[in-house]
Scaffold this active site. Structure first.
Site, PDB file in Angstrom:
ATOM      1  N   LYS A 120      60.271 -20.856  27.970  1.00 58.73           N
ATOM      2  CA  LYS A 120      58.997 -21.578  27.873  1.00 58.73           C
ATOM      3  C   LYS A 120      59.005 -22.659  26.806  1.00 58.73           C
ATOM      4  O   LYS A 120      59.617 -22.488  25.752  1.00 58.73           O
ATOM      5  CB  LYS A 120      57.891 -20.592  27.501  1.00 58.73           C
ATOM      6  CG  LYS A 120      57.610 -19.573  28.551  1.00 58.73           C
ATOM      7  CD  LYS A 120      56.578 -18.610  28.013  1.00 58.73           C
ATOM      8  CE  LYS A 120      56.243 -17.540  29.022  1.00 58.73           C
ATOM      9  NZ  LYS A 120      55.428 -16.498  28.423  1.00 58.73           N
TER      10      LYS A 120
ATOM     11  N   GLY B 226      68.007 -14.778  19.457  1.00 56.15           N
ATOM     12  CA  GLY B 226      68.728 -13.726  20.164  1.00 56.15           C
ATOM     13  C   GLY B 226      69.538 -14.161  21.364  1.00 56.15           C
ATOM     14  O   GLY B 226      70.720 -13.848  21.469  1.00 56.15           O
TER      15      GLY B 226
ATOM     16  N   ARG C 167      73.989  -5.025  11.614  1.00 59.19           N
ATOM     17  CA  ARG C 167      73.100  -5.223  10.460  1.00 59.19           C
ATOM     18  C   ARG C 167      73.609  -4.501   9.219  1.00 59.19           C
ATOM     19  O   ARG C 167      73.437  -5.006   8.102  1.00 59.19           O
ATOM     20  CB  ARG C 167      71.683  -4.772  10.796  1.00 59.19           C
ATOM     21  CG  ARG C 167      71.041  -5.733  11.776  1.00 59.19           C
ATOM     22  CD  ARG C 167      69.659  -5.310  12.147  1.00 59.19           C
ATOM     23  NE  ARG C 167      69.026  -6.356  12.919  1.00 59.19           N
ATOM     24  CZ  ARG C 167      68.059  -6.150  13.785  1.00 59.19           C
ATOM     25  NH1 ARG C 167      67.608  -4.933  14.000  1.00 59.19           N
ATOM     26  NH2 ARG C 167      67.530  -7.144  14.447  1.00 59.19           N
TER      27      ARG C 167
ATOM     28  N   GLY D 206      63.004 -14.260  14.542  1.00 54.95           N
ATOM     29  CA  GLY D 206      61.749 -14.911  14.139  1.00 54.95           C
ATOM     30  C   GLY D 206      61.867 -15.658  12.821  1.00 54.95           C
ATOM     31  O   GLY D 206      61.305 -16.743  12.662  1.00 54.95           O
TER      32      GLY D 206
HETATM   33  P1  AMP Z   1      63.303 -17.352  25.301  1.00 56.86           P
HETATM   34  O1  AMP Z   1      63.047 -15.927  24.919  1.00 56.86           O
HETATM   35  O2  AMP Z   1      62.086 -18.166  25.512  1.00 56.86           O
HETATM   36  O3  AMP Z   1      64.342 -18.018  24.417  1.00 56.86           O
HETATM   37  O4  AMP Z   1      63.929 -17.276  26.747  1.00 56.86           O
HETATM   38  C1  AMP Z   1      65.147 -16.668  27.045  1.00 56.86           C
HETATM   39  C2  AMP Z   1      65.140 -16.306  28.498  1.00 56.86           C
HETATM   40  O5  AMP Z   1      64.904 -17.454  29.272  1.00 56.86           O
HETATM   41  C3  AMP Z   1      66.434 -15.716  29.001  1.00 56.86           C
HETATM   42  O6  AMP Z   1      66.230 -14.373  29.280  1.00 56.86           O
HETATM   43  C4  AMP Z   1      66.721 -16.514  30.260  1.00 56.86           C
HETATM   44  O7  AMP Z   1      67.081 -15.706  31.359  1.00 56.86           O
HETATM   45  C5  AMP Z   1      65.408 -17.194  30.549  1.00 56.86           C
HETATM   46  N1  AMP Z   1      65.556 -18.417  31.333  1.00 56.86           N
HETATM   47  C6  AMP Z   1      66.348 -19.476  31.079  1.00 56.86           C
HETATM   48  N2  AMP Z   1      66.260 -20.379  32.081  1.00 56.86           N
HETATM   49  C7  AMP Z   1      65.392 -19.886  32.979  1.00 56.86           C
HETATM   50  C8  AMP Z   1      64.906 -20.348  34.231  1.00 56.86           C
HETATM   51  N3  AMP Z   1      65.301 -21.518  34.736  1.00 56.86           N
HETATM   52  N4  AMP Z   1      64.027 -19.583  34.893  1.00 56.86           N
HETATM   53  C9  AMP Z   1      63.625 -18.408  34.377  1.00 56.86           C
HETATM   54  N5  AMP Z   1      64.047 -17.910  33.198  1.00 56.86           N
HETATM   55  C10 AMP Z   1      64.928 -18.641  32.506  1.00 56.86           C
END
Ligand code: AMP
Length: 415
Positions: free
Chosen positions: A217, A373, A34, A396
């Site tokens: 998610k 990230g 940064r 964000g």
């Molecule tokens: P997000 O913060 O929603 O972008 O999610 C990122 C996280 O999703 C990472 O830490 C990944 O390990 C997790 N992730 C990706 N695919 C899967 C999966 N099939 N099951 C559980 N976690 C997952």
């Protein structure tokens, strides 16, 4: 005004940067990305004969003085990065004398803005449900203006180069801009680059446009997915959200991550894609594991036929091919979120296939933006950071911009 056009000679510039760098327990910076990100702006102002007042937040001190979040700890690092001594103002709201004494080429760093609740502008010590909350909020907004006015009084011009906080309407990121006329406020180079990157994928799109949304998610990505639906040709939805889609379509997903209250939403996304002629690519097969660890037993199976007790942790070989096919011919690419639990090496193949396809497409002339990230961590992990067009520094802020929201930090300057 733009930073290239402004005449900084003999002027004092107050610059909002994001120096919220990670420190270890001894107060030593563990990642100075940064600080390096803000250098082009800061050095330009000094080289042009301006004086610098640098301001930032660090951590979440919640309106109080908390020693471990003091920016004093980074004075030496900023001096070294700028190649000139940096003075320090122990109280960001009482720095008028130090600011007034600055000469051309001199630098003053202000103490953490968030030591004052006025920076964020949220009333402290009062619950949102409290009947007096609205009054407290009004009073805080008024003192936020005063705080911003004080900061503004230190300088002749205002530069915002803190993209990481551009989605916040804080005293130093937005409110302060009201105290400068249009000729005396501007975005810094980092902000300019970030805004241009977002424009490249939302406005100046070269087709075909492929967006890859992954992560855990669907609920946290829905705003972006819906905004992109009107713009993309190919939409790859991968990672943990795969199993919400598979279940919504009647599949068996074992113990895979799933948002049971988002099944309808998943079906709605599929219908929207169809109606809008978007090629929606979902993982048809997956790597399933019998435990959530790198050493788990694995098997490849259809994403909608995962055995009891197993969970989908990565995209399977067939899906990786389908992802690559939708990426390699693209001319505009956006990637946010991994295709699997890439933190475990054995479940990183899907994310690696995406990173490789993006690098190949970029070599062939595509514009690729990586943001959020975890996808940034992916391209770094696979050593492909220099084979993509742009890696956003904003988490964000980038996501909100891609959702189509106006960023207060940008709007305050560009109107
Ligand atoms: P997000 O913060 O929603 O972008 O999610 C990122 C996280 O999703 C990472 O830490 C990944 O390990 C997790 N992730 C990706 N695919 C899967 C999966 N099939 N099951 C559980 N976690 C997952």
């Amino acid at each position: 005004m733009t930073i290239n056009d402004y005449k900084f000679a003999g002027k004092k510039a107050i610059v909002r940067v994001d120096f919220n760098v990670p420190l270890n327990e001894n107060g030593v910076i563990t990642d100075d990305t940064r600080i390096r990100g803000a250098l082009p702006t800061l050095k330009h102002i000094l080289e042009e004969g301006g004086a610098l007042i640098i301001m930032s937040h660090m951590g979440k001190p919640k309106g109080k003085v908390v020693a471990k979040y003091s920016l004093k700890q980074i004075v030496d690092a900023v001096s070294a990065a700028l190649g000139t001594p940096v003075q320090f103002a122990e109280d960001c709201a009482k720095a008028a004398e130090q600011a007034a004494a600055l000469k051309a080429g001199e630098v003053l760093l202000l103490e953490n803005l968030r030591y004052y609740p006025e920076e964020e502008g949220k009333p402290v010590g009062i619950d949102k449900e409290d009947p007096a909350y609205e009054e407290a909020k009004k009073a805080m907004k008024a003192s936020q203006k005063e705080f911003a006015k004080t900061l503004a009084s230190y300088a002749d011009c205002y530069v915002n180069d803190a993209f990481g906080t551009a989605h916040r309407k804080h005293a130093s990121t937005a409110v302060i801009a009201d105290y400068f006329d249009a000729d005396n406020k501007m975005l810094g180079y980092l902000m300019e680059k970030e805004v241009e990157a977002v424009d490249n994928i939302l406005k100046n799109i070269k087709r075909p446009f492929t967006a890859i949304m992954g992560g855990s998610k669907v609920s946290t990505k829905i705003g972006i997915i819906e905004n992109l639906m009107d713009k993309v040709d190919n939409l790859i939805l991968c990672g943990g959200m795969t199993y919400t889609f598979a279940k919504a379509n009647g599949g068996e997903i074992g113990k895979s991550i799933c948002e049971n209250d988002k099944l309808e939403l998943a079906l709605d996304i599929v219908a929207q894609a169809k109606a809008k002629g978007v090629n929606l690519v979902l993982a048809t097969d997956c790597v399933a594991a019998d435990d959530f660890c790198n050493e788990a037993n694995t098997q490849v199976c259809p994403s909608n036929a995962i055995p009891e007790g197993w969970e989908g942790v990565d995209a399977g070989p067939e899906s990786r091919k389908a992802f690559a096919a939708a990426i390699e011919g693209a001319k505009t690419i956006l990637w946010n979120g991994p295709a699997g639990v890439f933190e475990f090496d054995n479940f990183a193949a899907g994310s690696k296939a995406i990173a490789e396809a993006i690098a190949t497409a970029t070599d062939n002339g595509a514009y690729s933006l990586i943001g959020g990230g975890d996808s940034v961590a992916c391209v770094n992990k696979f050593g492909m950071a220099d084979r993509v067009s742009y890696i956003s520094t904003g988490g964000g802020a980038l996501l909100e911009a891609i959702e189509g929201k106006v960023l207060p930090g940008v709007a305050a300057i560009k109107g």
